[in-house]
Design a protein around this motif. Structure first.
Motif, PDB file in Angstrom:
ATOM      1  N   SER A 139      -9.916  14.464  37.033  1.00 36.32           N
ATOM      2  CA  SER A 139     -10.285  13.545  38.194  1.00 36.32           C
ATOM      3  C   SER A 139      -9.269  13.662  39.156  1.00 36.32           C
ATOM      4  N   ILE A 140      -7.999  13.979  39.045  1.00 33.18           N
ATOM      5  CA  ILE A 140      -6.864  13.634  40.024  1.00 33.18           C
ATOM      6  C   ILE A 140      -7.250  14.573  41.250  1.00 33.18           C
ATOM      7  N   SER A 141      -7.039  13.885  42.284  1.00 35.79           N
ATOM      8  CA  SER A 141      -7.007  14.547  43.578  1.00 35.79           C
ATOM      9  C   SER A 141      -5.846  13.778  44.588  1.00 35.79           C
ATOM     10  N   GLN A 142      -5.911  14.538  45.658  1.00 38.10           N
ATOM     11  CA  GLN A 142      -4.568  14.053  46.700  1.00 38.10           C
ATOM     12  C   GLN A 142      -5.102  12.962  47.271  1.00 38.10           C
ATOM     13  N   GLY A 143      -6.152  12.746  47.985  1.00 33.91           N
ATOM     14  CA  GLY A 143      -6.373  11.437  48.530  1.00 33.91           C
ATOM     15  C   GLY A 143      -5.520  11.143  49.561  1.00 33.91           C
ATOM     16  N   GLU A 144      -4.879  10.050  49.537  1.00 28.05           N
ATOM     17  CA  GLU A 144      -3.867   9.666  50.645  1.00 28.05           C
ATOM     18  C   GLU A 144      -2.542   9.876  50.483  1.00 28.05           C
ATOM     19  N   LEU A 145      -2.328  10.698  49.380  1.00 24.76           N
ATOM     20  CA  LEU A 145      -1.018  10.996  48.973  1.00 24.76           C
ATOM     21  C   LEU A 145      -0.471  12.138  49.641  1.00 24.76           C
ATOM     22  N   ILE A 146       0.747  11.999  49.949  1.00 24.24           N
ATOM     23  CA  ILE A 146       1.197  13.340  50.355  1.00 24.24           C
ATOM     24  C   ILE A 146       1.535  14.451  49.291  1.00 24.24           C
ATOM     25  N   VAL A 147       1.892  15.805  49.599  1.00 25.30           N
ATOM     26  CA  VAL A 147       1.903  16.842  48.781  1.00 25.30           C
ATOM     27  C   VAL A 147       2.817  16.504  47.682  1.00 25.30           C
ATOM     28  N   SER A 148       3.947  15.969  47.798  1.00 26.32           N
ATOM     29  CA  SER A 148       5.089  15.941  46.972  1.00 26.32           C
ATOM     30  C   SER A 148       4.750  14.897  45.888  1.00 26.32           C
ATOM     31  N   ASP A 149       3.837  13.719  46.279  1.00 24.25           N
ATOM     32  CA  ASP A 149       3.570  12.706  45.346  1.00 24.25           C
ATOM     33  C   ASP A 149       2.419  13.274  44.398  1.00 24.25           C
ATOM     34  N   TYR A 150       1.328  13.959  45.067  1.00 23.26           N
ATOM     35  CA  TYR A 150       0.389  14.539  44.340  1.00 23.26           C
ATOM     36  C   TYR A 150       0.736  15.528  43.161  1.00 23.26           C
ATOM     37  N   THR A 152       3.614  15.468  41.877  1.00 23.16           N
ATOM     38  CA  THR A 152       4.519  14.943  40.881  1.00 23.16           C
ATOM     39  C   THR A 152       3.506  14.332  39.994  1.00 23.16           C
ATOM     40  N   ASN A 153       2.568  13.579  40.278  1.00 22.84           N
ATOM     41  CA  ASN A 153       1.338  13.124  39.382  1.00 22.84           C
ATOM     42  C   ASN A 153       0.984  14.337  38.428  1.00 22.84           C
ATOM     43  N   LEU A 154       0.585  15.407  39.039  1.00 27.22           N
ATOM     44  CA  LEU A 154      -0.011  16.605  38.283  1.00 27.22           C
ATOM     45  C   LEU A 154       1.182  17.017  37.174  1.00 27.22           C
ATOM     46  N   SER A 155       2.198  17.228  37.641  1.00 26.92           N
ATOM     47  CA  SER A 155       3.499  17.762  36.709  1.00 26.92           C
ATOM     48  C   SER A 155       3.595  16.719  35.700  1.00 26.92           C
ATOM     49  N   ILE A 156       3.515  15.476  35.827  1.00 24.57           N
ATOM     50  CA  ILE A 156       3.438  14.465  34.636  1.00 24.57           C
ATOM     51  C   ILE A 156       2.368  14.719  33.750  1.00 24.57           C
ATOM     52  N   LEU A 157       1.224  14.799  34.063  1.00 27.63           N
ATOM     53  CA  LEU A 157      -0.044  15.159  33.073  1.00 27.63           C
ATOM     54  C   LEU A 157       0.259  16.545  32.501  1.00 27.63           C
ATOM     55  N   TRP A 158       0.786  17.607  33.226  1.00 33.18           N
ATOM     56  CA  TRP A 158       0.963  18.811  32.714  1.00 33.18           C
ATOM     57  C   TRP A 158       2.057  18.803  31.525  1.00 33.18           C
ATOM     58  N   ASP A 159       3.102  18.146  31.917  1.00 34.83           N
ATOM     59  CA  ASP A 159       4.133  18.088  30.872  1.00 34.83           C
ATOM     60  C   ASP A 159       3.809  17.209  29.502  1.00 34.83           C
ATOM     61  N   GLU A 160       2.941  16.354  29.753  1.00 33.40           N
ATOM     62  CA  GLU A 160       2.606  15.490  28.757  1.00 33.40           C
ATOM     63  C   GLU A 160       1.723  16.212  27.828  1.00 33.40           C
ATOM     64  N   ILE A 161       0.637  16.874  28.551  1.00 35.64           N
ATOM     65  CA  ILE A 161      -0.253  17.665  27.611  1.00 35.64           C
ATOM     66  C   ILE A 161       0.455  18.849  26.984  1.00 35.64           C
ATOM     67  N   GLN A 162       1.543  19.395  27.489  1.00 34.89           N
ATOM     68  CA  GLN A 162       2.288  20.474  27.017  1.00 34.89           C
ATOM     69  C   GLN A 162       3.088  19.951  25.769  1.00 34.89           C
ATOM     70  N   ASN A 163       3.457  18.664  25.671  1.00 31.48           N
ATOM     71  CA  ASN A 163       4.110  18.029  24.693  1.00 31.48           C
ATOM     72  C   ASN A 163       3.221  17.790  23.517  1.00 31.48           C
ATOM     73  N   ASN A 200      -6.802  17.971  49.601  1.00 34.86           N
ATOM     74  CA  ASN A 200      -7.783  17.471  50.714  1.00 34.86           C
ATOM     75  C   ASN A 200      -8.319  18.895  51.519  1.00 34.86           C
ATOM     76  N   ASP A 201      -9.099  18.722  52.109  1.00 34.56           N
ATOM     77  CA  ASP A 201      -9.866  19.795  52.982  1.00 34.56           C
ATOM     78  C   ASP A 201      -9.124  20.265  54.221  1.00 34.56           C
ATOM     79  N   LEU A 226       2.644  24.872  50.297  1.00 31.66           N
ATOM     80  CA  LEU A 226       1.748  23.564  50.923  1.00 31.66           C
ATOM     81  C   LEU A 226       2.654  22.478  51.631  1.00 31.66           C
ATOM     82  N   VAL A 227       3.807  22.257  51.083  1.00 32.24           N
ATOM     83  CA  VAL A 227       4.925  21.563  51.800  1.00 32.24           C
ATOM     84  C   VAL A 227       5.277  21.972  53.064  1.00 32.24           C
ATOM     85  N   GLN A 228       5.315  23.205  53.157  1.00 35.04           N
ATOM     86  CA  GLN A 228       5.721  23.929  54.684  1.00 35.04           C
ATOM     87  C   GLN A 228       4.423  23.744  55.449  1.00 35.04           C
ATOM     88  N   ASP A 229       3.277  24.039  55.119  1.00 33.58           N
ATOM     89  CA  ASP A 229       1.954  23.686  55.794  1.00 33.58           C
ATOM     90  C   ASP A 229       1.960  22.494  56.160  1.00 33.58           C
TER      91      ASP A 229
END
Length: 377
Positions: A139-150, A152-163, A200-201, A226-229
Motif C-alpha cells: 500500500s505504500i506510495s509516494q504521495g506528497e513525499l519527495i523521492v528520497s523520503d519515499y 527511505t521508507n521502502l528501504s526500511i520495509l525491504w530490510d526488515e522483510i529481508q531480516n 506519482n504520475d 529519479l532524483v535527477q529527474d
C-alpha cells in the motif's frame, strides 16, 4: 590454592581477550540513540544494540560464545573480569530502554537473562510481522513525499522483510548454474517494480524509460535517475516563474508603447485667426481666398437635417419639450415690439426656432463631422 594463584599470574587479559574492559568504559553510556519502547520498535532496537555490543566486543555475553566455564571459575582474575563485563553490559542495555521497561529488568543478574527477557516480551512471531510488512509494502506510495523520503521508507520495509525472510542461498559449493546470482537479480527486479509502481504520475516519462532499459539497472541506479529527474523538473519550475513575469512585463510595455504612439499621432489641430474655425490657418482660409469649384462635404447634409429637426421640434411645441410658457412668449413679443400677426404662439415658436437655428449655424457643432468652413489643409 597455590596452583590457582599460579594460573592467575600466568593469564594476561589484553585487548584481544573477550574479558578485557577498557578503563574508559562507563556504565552510564548510551549505545543507541533510540530507546526501546515496545514491540513496535523492538526489531530495529535489537539490531542496533547487537551492532553496538559487537563493536564493544561484548556480544559474547548475549550469545554465550565465551561463557565462564567451570575451569575459569577456579581462576579469580577471570571471574572478576567476567563479572565486570557482565555488569557493565547489563547497565548498557537498561540505559537503552524506556524507564518503565527498565524497572522490570533491574533484578536480572546476567546480560543474557536481560536480553532473553526483552526478546520474549516484545519480539513478534515471523508470520504476523511479515504479514504486516507485506501489507505496508503493498500500500505504500509516494504521495506528497519527495523521492528520497519515499525511497527511505521502502528501504526500511525491504530490510526488515529481508531480516525475517532471508533469500535462500546454495551452500553445496558445487553449483555451476549461478542460482544465487539469479535469485538476487530476481529480488532486485521485484524491488525496482515496487519502487516504480508507488511513484506519482509526474514520473511517468522517466518510469517508462527505466522499464525499457535492458538489462534493467540496479535499485541504486534507478533511485539516482529519479532524483535527477525530480531535481531537473524543480529547476524548470523555478525558472518558469520569472519567465512568465518577464513575458507579462514585456506585453505590458508593448501595450503601453502602442498606446503612447497612438496618442502622439493625434496632432493639435490649427485654428484660423480670421474665422476662428479649426482645421486650417489664415493662409488657407476659404473665406479670404475663395472656395474651390464644386466644393461640398458630406457633413453638410447631416448639418441641414439636424437643423431641420430643431426647427420642427420648435415649430410643434409640446408641454414636455417647449421651453417657454404662454406668459413668457407674450413678454418676449412685447419686448421685441412685433406686429399683431406675430403675437400667436406658433409664430413665436417659429421666430425662436429661426434664432436658434441661426445661432446653431454660426456656432461650431461638437462631433466628428466637419462643417462647410472646416477642412484640413
Amino acid at each position: 590454592m597455590a596452583s590457582s594463584n599460579q594460573a592467575s599470574t600466568s593469564i594476561t587479559i589484553d585487548e584481544s581477550h573477550p574479558f578485557f574492559l577498557h578503563h574508559a568504559e562507563s556504565p552510564g553510556a548510551i549505545l543507541v540513540s533510540q530507546s526501546l519502547i515496545g514491540g513496535e520498535n523492538y526489531a530495529t532496537w535489537a539490531r542496533s544494540m547487537e551492532r553496538a555490543l559487537r563493536i564493544k566486543n561484548k556480544f559474547w555475553l548475549i550469545d554465550g560464545s565465551a561463557s565462564l566455564t567451570s575451569a575459569m571459575e577456579k581462576v579469580p582474575l577471570l571471574v572478576q573480569s567476567w563479572s565486570r563485563c557482565n555488569e557493565i553490559v547489563v547497565s548498557w542495555i537498561i540505559n537503552c530502554v524506556s524507564p518503565k521497561i527498565a524497572t522490570s529488568m533491574v533484578y536480572r543478574r546476567t546480560a543474557k537473562e536481560v536480553w532473553k527477557k526483552l526478546q520474549n516480551m516484545f519480539s513478534q512471531g515471523n508470520g504476523p510481522r511479515v504479514y504486516q510488512l507485506q501489507k505496508d509494502l503493498a500500500s505504500i506510495s509516494q504521495g506528497e513525499l519527495i523521492v528520497s523520503d519515499y525511497f527511505t521508507n521502502l528501504s526500511i520495509l525491504w530490510d526488515e522483510i529481508q531480516n525475517y525472510e532471508p533469500l535462500p542461498l546454495c551452500s553445496c559449493e558445487k553449483c555451476v548454474c549461478h542460482v544465487n546470482e539469479k535469485i538476487s537479480n530476481l529480488h532486485h527486479r521485484e524491488a525496482i517494480m515496487q519502487l516504480l509502481m508507488g511513484l506519482n504520475d509526474s514520473f511517468s516519462h522517466i518510469r517508462g524509460q527505466i522499464l525499457l532499459m535492458d538489462p534493467i539497472p540496479s535499485v541504486d541506479k534507478v533511485y539516482s535517475l529519479l532524483v535527477q529527474d525530480e531535481r531537473q523538473r524543480s529547476v524548470g519550475h523555478s525558472n518558469n516563474g520569472p519567465f512568465v513575469e518577464s513575458t507579462a512585463l514585456v506585453a505590458k510595455t508593448m501595450n503601453f508603447g502602442s498606446g503612447f504612439k497612438t496618442f502622439k499621432k493625434g496632432k493639435e489641430r490649427p485654428t484660423c485667426s480670421h474665422c476662428g474655425l479649426l482645421g486650417h490657418t489664415v493662409e488657407k482660409c476659404y473665406k479670404i481666398h475663395g472656395y474651390p469649384p464644386g466644393y461640398k462635404t458630406k457633413a453638410r447634409a447631416n448639418q441641414v437635417s439636424s437643423l431641420d429637426f430643431v426647427q420642427d421640434s420648435v415649430a410643434t411645441p409640446t408641454p414636455q419639450h417647449f421651453p417657454f410658457t404662454m406668459e413668457q412668449c407674450q413678454k418676449l413679443l412685447a419686448m421685441i415690439g412685433g406686429s399683431d400677426s406675430q403675437n400667436s404662439p406658433i409664430a413665436m415658436a417659429n421666430s425662436v426656432s429661426s434664432n436658434k437655428a441661426s445661432t446653431y449655424h454660426s456656432t461650431p457643432l461638437a462631433g466628428p463631422f466637419l462643417l462647410e468652413d472646416d477642412w484640413s489643409g
